[in-house]
Design an enzyme around this catalytic site. Structure first.
Site, PDB file in Angstrom:
ATOM      1  N   PHE B  39      72.615 -23.981  63.238  1.00 40.60           N
ATOM      2  CA  PHE B  39      72.121 -22.706  62.700  1.00 40.60           C
ATOM      3  C   PHE B  39      70.678 -22.511  63.145  1.00 40.60           C
ATOM      4  O   PHE B  39      69.805 -23.350  62.862  1.00 40.60           O
ATOM      5  CB  PHE B  39      72.238 -22.701  61.166  1.00 40.60           C
ATOM      6  CG  PHE B  39      73.665 -22.762  60.685  1.00 40.60           C
ATOM      7  CD1 PHE B  39      74.384 -21.596  60.449  1.00 40.60           C
ATOM      8  CD2 PHE B  39      74.313 -23.987  60.507  1.00 40.60           C
ATOM      9  CE1 PHE B  39      75.717 -21.646  60.017  1.00 40.60           C
ATOM     10  CE2 PHE B  39      75.639 -24.044  60.080  1.00 40.60           C
ATOM     11  CZ  PHE B  39      76.340 -22.865  59.840  1.00 40.60           C
ATOM     12  N   VAL B  77      70.870 -27.349  60.376  1.00 40.52           N
ATOM     13  CA  VAL B  77      69.939 -26.229  60.277  1.00 40.52           C
ATOM     14  C   VAL B  77      68.655 -26.644  61.002  1.00 40.52           C
ATOM     15  O   VAL B  77      68.112 -27.718  60.739  1.00 40.52           O
ATOM     16  CB  VAL B  77      69.617 -25.955  58.792  1.00 40.52           C
ATOM     17  CG1 VAL B  77      68.575 -24.854  58.654  1.00 40.52           C
ATOM     18  CG2 VAL B  77      70.884 -25.603  58.030  1.00 40.52           C
ATOM     19  N   CYS B  78      68.187 -25.797  61.907  1.00 38.56           N
ATOM     20  CA  CYS B  78      66.973 -26.127  62.652  1.00 38.56           C
ATOM     21  C   CYS B  78      65.774 -26.213  61.699  1.00 38.56           C
ATOM     22  O   CYS B  78      65.507 -25.278  60.937  1.00 38.56           O
ATOM     23  CB  CYS B  78      66.693 -25.078  63.712  1.00 38.56           C
ATOM     24  SG  CYS B  78      65.086 -25.302  64.505  1.00 38.56           S
ATOM     25  N   VAL B  79      65.057 -27.328  61.759  1.00 37.24           N
ATOM     26  CA  VAL B  79      63.943 -27.548  60.836  1.00 37.24           C
ATOM     27  C   VAL B  79      62.827 -26.513  61.015  1.00 37.24           C
ATOM     28  O   VAL B  79      62.331 -25.951  60.028  1.00 37.24           O
ATOM     29  CB  VAL B  79      63.401 -29.003  60.949  1.00 37.24           C
ATOM     30  CG1 VAL B  79      62.913 -29.326  62.361  1.00 37.24           C
ATOM     31  CG2 VAL B  79      62.287 -29.245  59.944  1.00 37.24           C
ATOM     32  N   GLY B  82      64.004 -23.097  60.000  1.00 38.23           N
ATOM     33  CA  GLY B  82      64.220 -23.138  58.561  1.00 38.23           C
ATOM     34  C   GLY B  82      62.914 -23.053  57.788  1.00 38.23           C
ATOM     35  O   GLY B  82      62.781 -22.244  56.857  1.00 38.23           O
TER      36      GLY B  82
END
Lengths: 102, 119, 131
Positions: B39, B77-79, B82
Site C-alpha cells: 500500500f 504499508v509503506c512507512v 504512512g
C-alpha cells in the site's frame, strides 16, 4: 510474450486511453476497467479510435465494471472481449508484464 | 503463479482498492499465490482500523484484513507514505504491517507479475 | 551476478524496473513519491529506468520555484539521480512537443525518444510501476 496494459478512466474525461494507444504496440492486450469501460461503448464519442486499435491489439472490457455502470456487452463496439475478474487474472498470467495507465 | 499487488489509492475516493481486492480474491480462487499487497501513496489509508463506513456499505479495511487472515497474506504499508498521512502502528487494522519501500521492490523482484491499481 | 555485489536488499536477481511518470508535480503527490521509489529501487541494485510522458515531462522543467505554494522543491533530486547510478531517463518526444518544450528546458540530460521507440523500451521491462 506480449504486454497487458490496463486503463481505468473514461476517454471522454481524460487522455489516458489516447496515451496508452499511442505508446503501445500491435499485439499487446489492453484491459479497460473501472471508468475506462465507457470508452468501449458504441454510443461513446471517439470509440471508433478504440475500434481501430482492436484491429491489431486485443481489447478487453471488465464485465463487472460494465454491468455496475448500467451497460451490457451488446452495447460495446465490435472486436472487444468481456472478461470477469477471473479473466483479468488469467490475462495477467498470460502476459509478460502489466502496465497500468493510471 | 505469484502475484504482487500495489494499491496506490485510499478506500472509497477511488475504485482502485476495490478493484485490487476483487483481483486478489479471484487470483486466490484460481489457486495463485499473492506474494504481497503493498500500500503506497494514499493507499496507506486502507490500513486505518478507525475506518467506519455506513452499515450498508462495504468496509474496505475489514475486507482486506479478512482476506489476509484467510489466506495468510503479507500486506505491507509503506512507512514513509504512512507517516506522512498519520498511519502508524497504533491505528493499523489486523493483517497490515508497516515496512519500507524496499518491500515493494522486493515484491517486484520475487513476484512473477506486479499489478498496479491506482488512479 | 554474485551475491557479493548485492546492495541493501542482498538480491542476486536483477530485474528491469521502469518507473513511468505521467503526472505533473505539486498538483498531486505522485511525482514526489515516485521519486522515492526510484531511489529505493536503485539501492536494491535493480536495473532502474524512468520514463516521463504526458504531463510527467513537467516534472523536469527548469526553474521550479515552490516557496510561495508552501511545498518543497524536489526537482534538484532529479539531478542527483546519477549519484545513485540511475542514468536511464527517457522523455517522450511527442509529450515534449505537445507542451512546447525542448530538451534545453529540462533540468537534467535525458534521452528523448519517439513514441514508437519508447513503446518498444516499455515492452522490454520486467516490472512497470506507474505513477
Amino acid at each position: 510474450m506480449a504486454v497487458l496494459h490496463t486503463t481505468n478512466k473514461s476517454p471522454l474525461q481524460t487522455r489516458d486511453l489516447e496515451s496508452c494507444l499511442r505508446l503501445t504496440r500491435p499485439g499487446c492486450g489492453i484491459l479497460l476497467l473501472e471508468d475506462a469501460v465507457y470508452g468501449a461503448l458504441k454510443s461513446a464519442e471517439g470509440s471508433d479510435m478504440l475500434a481501430e486499435a482492436a484491429k491489431d491489439r486485443r481489447i478487453y472490457v471488465l464485465g463487472p465494471d460494465l454491468a455496475a455502470r448500467g451497460f451490457t456487452p451488446e452495447e460495446l463496439i465490435a472486436g472487444v472481449t468481456v472478461v470477469d475478474y477471473g479473466g483479468f487474472v488469467d490475462l495477467v498470467a498470460e502476459h509478460h508484464h502489466v502496465q497500468a495507465w493510471v | 503463479m505469484k502475484f504482487g499487488i500495489l494499491v496506490n489509492e485510499g478506500p472509497y475516493q477511488h475504485q482502485a482498492s476495490d478493484s485490487a481486492y476483487q483481483f486478489a480474491v479471484a487470483a486466490l480462487a484460481k489457486g495463485h499465490e499473492i506474494y504481497r499487497v503493498f500500500f503506497y501513496n494514499d493507499g496507506v489509508n486502507n490500513a486505518n482500523k478507525l475506518t467506519e463506513p455506513p452499515q450498508d456499505d462495504r468496509n474496505i479495511t475489514r475486507q482486506w484484513s479478512a482476506l489476509a487472515a484467510a489466506h495468510n497474506l503479507d500486506m505491507v504499508v509503506c512507512v514513509a507514505a504512512g507517516l506522512r498521512r498519520g498511519i502508524k502502528a497504533e491505528i493499523l487494522a489486523p493483517g497490515f504491517n508497516i515496512s519500507g519501500l524496499g518491500q515493494l521492490i522486493q515484491a517486484g523482484i520475487e513476484a512473477d507479475r506486479l499489478v498496479v491499481f491506482g488512479d | 551476478m554474485s551475491g557479493t555485489q548485492a546492495g541493501e536488499g542482498g538480491n542476486s536477481k536483477v530485474k528491469r524496473f521502469m518507473i513511468v511518470n505521467r503526472k505533473a508535480p505539486y498538483g498531486t503527490i505522485y511525482a514526489l513519491e515516485a521519486l522515492e521509489v526510484v531511489l529505493i529501487g536503485a539501492a536494491f541494485d535493480q536495473d532502474v529506468s524512468l520514463v516521463f510522458a504526458d504531463d510527467g515531462v513537467y516534472q523536469l522543467k527548469k526553474g521550479q520555484q515552490t516557496k510561495d505554494i508552501g511545498q518543497k522543491n524536489f526537482s534538484p533530486t532529479y539531478r542527483a539521480l546519477g549519484d545513485y547510478d540511475v542514468e536511464k531517463l527517457y522523455v517522450e518526444r511527442e509529450s515534449l512537443q505537445a507542451r512546447g518544450l525542448a530538451p534545453e528546458d529540462l533540468l537534467v540530460p535525458v534521452r528523448v525518444l519517439g513514441s514508437t521507440e519508447l513503446s518498444v523500451l516499455m515492452e522490454e521491462q520486467d516490472v512497470v510501476l506507474s505513477f
